[in-house]
Design an enzyme around this catalytic site. Structure first.
Site, mmCIF file in Angstrom:
data_model
loop_
_atom_site.group_PDB
_atom_site.id
_atom_site.type_symbol
_atom_site.label_atom_id
_atom_site.label_comp_id
_atom_site.label_asym_id
_atom_site.label_seq_id
_atom_site.Cartn_x
_atom_site.Cartn_y
_atom_site.Cartn_z
ATOM 1 N N HIS A 147 0.892 -1.288 0.013
ATOM 2 C CA HIS A 147 -0.101 -0.008 -0.004
ATOM 3 C C HIS A 147 0.830 1.263 0.091
ATOM 4 O O HIS A 147 2.106 1.238 0.170
ATOM 5 C CB HIS A 147 -0.802 0.124 1.381
ATOM 6 N N GLU A 187 0.998 3.800 1.874
ATOM 7 C CA GLU A 187 1.600 4.252 3.302
ATOM 8 C C GLU A 187 2.965 3.406 3.437
ATOM 9 O O GLU A 187 3.819 4.206 3.889
ATOM 10 C CB GLU A 187 0.595 3.949 4.359
ATOM 11 N N ALA A 197 -20.231 3.363 -45.203
ATOM 12 C CA ALA A 197 -21.156 2.181 -45.607
ATOM 13 C C ALA A 197 -20.878 0.797 -45.650
ATOM 14 O O ALA A 197 -21.377 -0.134 -45.358
ATOM 15 C CB ALA A 197 -22.095 2.693 -46.620
ATOM 16 N N GLY A 199 -21.875 -0.006 -31.653
ATOM 17 C CA GLY A 199 -23.097 0.677 -31.572
ATOM 18 C C GLY A 199 -24.117 -0.024 -30.824
ATOM 19 O O GLY A 199 -24.907 0.697 -29.938
#
Length: 365
Positions: free
Chosen positions: A53, A55, A165, A298
């Site tokens: 971590h 600290e 397209a 989409g």
């Protein structure tokens, strides 16, 4: 004056914590700055994989007796793979701890602050809380709602098209925008696309060109598993993780071929429209994912928007026009009224090379 100093150093701690985004899940990305007599003694941030971590990293670099520790999230109070950071801070001799947020993890949830106070340390809370919450939005979302934070990225022409397209889409945006997209991928735990995008583009979805070694999990939402295993994702599945989200009706042969290639398969609830987005994200949250970068297509983008599950929208606009015959960025949203449209609040706009990026967050426009 003390409040200004606290703000200054906490901003540094939050910035340091951001270095862990995409690398530390399911843990939070935390930063720590140790200061004594107006001088920074050491800095640290959560390391890849979530340990050690922040600290512990900072404290290992200096003698912290008499110092103030600025930590962007409440120090942990539970024994896990490492001792509680609150206890480590107490043993280090720091006399004051300043934090930005209380950790909502039930194993902590104020216990770290209480442990520090019980040991006689001065504790100051909620310094730069808004900035810290924004930086760790994915970690907090997973704890509070059970799902990851979702960023949807769209690369569009000025008339809102993502391809011609015939399906040609490389490249709508320029190299600077594409580099920015790779940097965004690197700050997320996972990159998500739909089956249509996987079939049409044969994407790799790895971070490239930035000189980094870690990679996000590559996820495809493919209800029927109808994507070729010999594409770029299948070929590289044993190098960088590939997760396939599929429905119960997915072909057994396809499942086995993808398992043989090295992919991990996650069965998700589905309906006639495809995978159920809320339940699917809950499954990703259960697997520890805190931040997802969705790159379409989409149908998938529309399903997330309809369900109100897009937290951030990143839109790259290129100075091109394709016309009505081009492919739209989104599938049907099934709106009856304009006030039912998903709404976002503009956060930022800037030029990126020849393109423009605008960033929106969920809310009222």
């Amino acid at each position: 004056m003390t409040a200004l100093r606290d703000t200054h150093y906490m901003r540094q701690a939050i910035g340091l914590g951001a270095r862990g985004l995409g690398r530390v899940w399911p843990n939070p990305a935390v930063g720590c700055v140790l200061v004594r007599d107006g001088r920074i003694l050491a800095r640290g941030w959560t390391q890849p994989g979530g340990r050690p971590h922040a600290e512990a990293v900072a404290l290992a670099k200096c003698d912290a007796r008499g110092a103030t520790a600025y930590v962007s999230l409440e120090p942990c109070a539970h024994h896990g793979l490492t001792p509680p950071c609150a206890k480590t801070l107490i043993n280090s001799g720091v006399v004051r701890v300043v934090t930005a947020l209380t950790d909502p993890d039930p194993r902590v949830a104020g216990r770290g602050h209480a442990m520090l106070r019980a040991a006689g340390l001065e504790v100051v809370e909620n310094v730069e809380a808004t900035a810290a919450r924004a930086m760790n939005a994915g970690f907090l979302m997973r704890l509070e709602q059970g799902r990851p934070w979702v960023t949807l990225k769209l690369a569009l022409t000025l008339d809102g098209r993502i391809a011609t397209a015939t399906g040609e889409s490389r490249w709508i945006t320029g190299p600077e925008a594409r580099r920015m997209v790779h940097a965004m991928r690197a700050r997320h735990d996972a990159v998500l696309v739909g089956a249509g995008t996987a079939r049409a583009d044969d994407p790799d979805l790895r971070v490239r060109g930035l000189g980094i070694t870690h990679q996000p999990v590559r996820i495809v939402a493919a209800p029927r598993l109808d994507i070729a295993v010999h594409g770029r994702l299948g070929i590289s599945a044993q190098e960088v993780p590939v997760w396939l989200l599929h429905g119960a009706g997915a072909d057994a042969g396809a499942r086995q071929r993808w398992r043989d290639a090295g992919a991990e398969l996650l069965e998700c609830p589905a309906n006639p429209d495809g995978l159920m987005p809320d339940e699917t994200l809950q499954i990703l949250g259960q697997r520890g994912i805190t931040r997802v970068f969705c790159e379409g297509g989409g149908h998938l983008a529309a399903s997330l928007l309809r369900a109100g599950l897009v937290d951030e929208l990143v839109v790259f606009s290129a100075g091109k026009m394709i016309g009505a015959e081009g492919r739209a960025a989104l599938g049907p949203l099934k709106l009856a009224h304009l006030h039912d449209a998903p709404q976002f609040k503009l956060d930022a706009v800037r030029q990126v090379g020849a393109d423009i990026v605008h960033i929106w967050t969920r809310g009222t426009a």
